[in-house]
Write a protein that holds these residues in place. Structure first.
Motif, short mmCIF file in Angstrom:
data_model
loop_
_atom_site.label_atom_id
_atom_site.label_comp_id
_atom_site.label_asym_id
_atom_site.label_seq_id
_atom_site.Cartn_x
_atom_site.Cartn_y
_atom_site.Cartn_z
N ALA A 116 3.59 -11.46 1.22
CA ALA A 116 3.41 -10.34 2.15
C ALA A 116 3.77 -8.99 1.53
O ALA A 116 4.56 -8.90 0.60
CB ALA A 116 4.28 -10.58 3.39
N ALA A 117 3.16 -7.94 2.07
CA ALA A 117 3.43 -6.53 1.77
C ALA A 117 3.26 -6.14 0.30
O ALA A 117 4.04 -5.33 -0.23
CB ALA A 117 4.83 -6.15 2.26
N PRO A 118 2.24 -6.63 -0.40
CA PRO A 118 2.08 -6.26 -1.81
C PRO A 118 1.78 -4.78 -2.03
O PRO A 118 2.22 -4.20 -3.04
CB PRO A 118 0.91 -7.13 -2.28
CG PRO A 118 0.13 -7.39 -1.04
CD PRO A 118 1.16 -7.50 0.06
N ILE A 119 1.08 -4.16 -1.11
CA ILE A 119 0.74 -2.74 -1.26
C ILE A 119 2.01 -1.89 -1.16
O ILE A 119 2.26 -1.02 -2.00
CB ILE A 119 -0.30 -2.32 -0.19
CG1 ILE A 119 -1.62 -3.07 -0.42
CG2 ILE A 119 -0.50 -0.81 -0.19
CD1 ILE A 119 -2.63 -2.92 0.69
N GLN A 120 2.81 -2.16 -0.16
CA GLN A 120 4.02 -1.40 0.05
C GLN A 120 4.99 -1.57 -1.13
O GLN A 120 5.61 -0.61 -1.58
CB GLN A 120 4.71 -1.82 1.36
CG GLN A 120 3.93 -1.45 2.60
CD GLN A 120 2.76 -2.39 2.92
OE1 GLN A 120 2.47 -3.34 2.21
NE2 GLN A 120 2.07 -2.10 4.01
N TRP A 121 5.11 -2.81 -1.65
CA TRP A 121 6.03 -3.04 -2.76
C TRP A 121 5.57 -2.33 -4.03
O TRP A 121 6.40 -1.83 -4.80
CB TRP A 121 6.22 -4.54 -3.01
CG TRP A 121 7.13 -5.15 -2.00
CD1 TRP A 121 6.82 -6.10 -1.07
CD2 TRP A 121 8.51 -4.83 -1.79
NE1 TRP A 121 7.91 -6.39 -0.29
CE2 TRP A 121 8.96 -5.61 -0.71
CE3 TRP A 121 9.41 -3.96 -2.38
CZ2 TRP A 121 10.28 -5.55 -0.23
CZ3 TRP A 121 10.71 -3.89 -1.90
CH2 TRP A 121 11.13 -4.69 -0.85
N ALA A 122 4.29 -2.25 -4.25
CA ALA A 122 3.79 -1.53 -5.43
C ALA A 122 4.18 -0.06 -5.37
O ALA A 122 4.61 0.53 -6.37
CB ALA A 122 2.27 -1.68 -5.54
N VAL A 123 4.08 0.54 -4.19
CA VAL A 123 4.44 1.96 -4.03
C VAL A 123 5.96 2.13 -4.10
O VAL A 123 6.46 2.99 -4.83
CB VAL A 123 3.88 2.52 -2.69
CG1 VAL A 123 4.40 3.94 -2.45
CG2 VAL A 123 2.35 2.51 -2.71
N ILE A 124 6.70 1.31 -3.38
CA ILE A 124 8.17 1.40 -3.36
C ILE A 124 8.74 1.26 -4.77
O ILE A 124 9.66 1.99 -5.15
CB ILE A 124 8.77 0.32 -2.43
CG1 ILE A 124 8.47 0.66 -0.97
CG2 ILE A 124 10.27 0.15 -2.65
CD1 ILE A 124 8.75 -0.47 0.01
N GLU A 153 -5.29 2.81 -10.58
CA GLU A 153 -4.13 3.60 -10.99
C GLU A 153 -3.56 4.32 -9.77
O GLU A 153 -4.30 4.94 -9.01
CB GLU A 153 -4.54 4.62 -12.06
CG GLU A 153 -3.37 5.37 -12.63
CD GLU A 153 -3.75 6.24 -13.82
OE1 GLU A 153 -2.84 6.91 -14.34
OE2 GLU A 153 -4.92 6.25 -14.23
N LEU A 154 -2.25 4.21 -9.59
CA LEU A 154 -1.61 4.88 -8.47
C LEU A 154 -1.47 6.37 -8.78
O LEU A 154 -1.16 6.76 -9.90
CB LEU A 154 -0.23 4.28 -8.18
CG LEU A 154 -0.24 3.09 -7.23
CD1 LEU A 154 -0.87 1.87 -7.85
CD2 LEU A 154 1.16 2.78 -6.74
N GLY A 160 1.78 4.10 0.89
CA GLY A 160 1.29 2.78 1.28
C GLY A 160 -0.05 2.89 1.99
O GLY A 160 -0.95 2.09 1.75
N GLY A 161 -0.20 3.89 2.84
CA GLY A 161 -1.44 4.08 3.59
C GLY A 161 -2.62 4.44 2.70
O GLY A 161 -3.71 3.89 2.85
N SER A 162 -2.41 5.35 1.77
CA SER A 162 -3.52 5.75 0.90
C SER A 162 -3.92 4.61 -0.04
O SER A 162 -5.11 4.38 -0.28
CB SER A 162 -3.18 7.02 0.11
OG SER A 162 -2.09 6.80 -0.78
#
Length: 184
Positions: A116-124, A153-154, A160-162
């Protein structure tokens, strides 16, 4: 190719749209409608809304592993089942059903950020890159063999939203490439 699509949130919608343009989506399976807001009005899932707009039959079983629903899937006889942020564990019986298996679209560059939450963890965690991975589904969570990846590329101001929005679109592109590879 005859596809059963399993997904629930808006992250899954671009993939459903992409697949429907090039393949026969025989059915969409999504979580059950839930009451939302102050009035507790029943609200469709984003995937259900899109499926109805595209005139695709929708199924909302409490549990996909129930024998009654497994029989429904057998009758549909999909070549492949595509799963994106569905929210239920899929039984081995279903995983083994389609000719090309069950393919998951996961919002990270696996093996990093399984679950769960892979997008949020990448940003955090300040990752420089994230992406989307397609993989064969196995009985464990995010444990099947990987098929393909798209790297993104971030940006310095990434949220997280973008990133969610960007990876959702990339997932829609990547699943089409993956389905083409399966057919060849």
């Amino acid at each position: 190719m005859r596809v059963v699509f399993m997904g629930t949130p808006d992250f899954s919608v671009p993939a459903l749209e992409s697949i429907a343009k090039e393949h026969e989506v025989a059915a969409v399976v999504t979580q059950q409608d839930r009451p939302k807001g102050r009035g507790h009005k029943m609200q469709f899932t984003p995937v259900k809304e899109k499926a109805l707009e595209l005139n695709i039959p929708v199924y909302q079983p409490a549990k996909v592993r129930d024998a009654e629903f497994v029989s429904v899937l057998k009758e549909i006889n999909p070549d492949v089942i595509v799963v994106i942020a569905f929210g239920q564990i899929i039984s081995k019986e279903i995983l083994d059903m389609p000719k090309y298996g069950c393919i998951n679209v996961h919002a990270s560059l696996l093996p990093k950020y399984r679950g769960a939450a892979p997008i949020q963890w990448a940003v955090i965690n300040g990752e420089k890159y994230s992406g989307v991975t397609t993989m064969y589904m196995a009985e464990g969570i995010d444990t099947g063999d990987m098929i393909d990846k798209t790297v993104v590329e971030l940006k310095n101001d990434e949220t997280g939203g973008s990133l969610f929005d960007r990876l959702s679109i990339e997932g829609g592109k990547l699943i089409l490439e993956t389905l083409r590879k399966l057919e060849n």
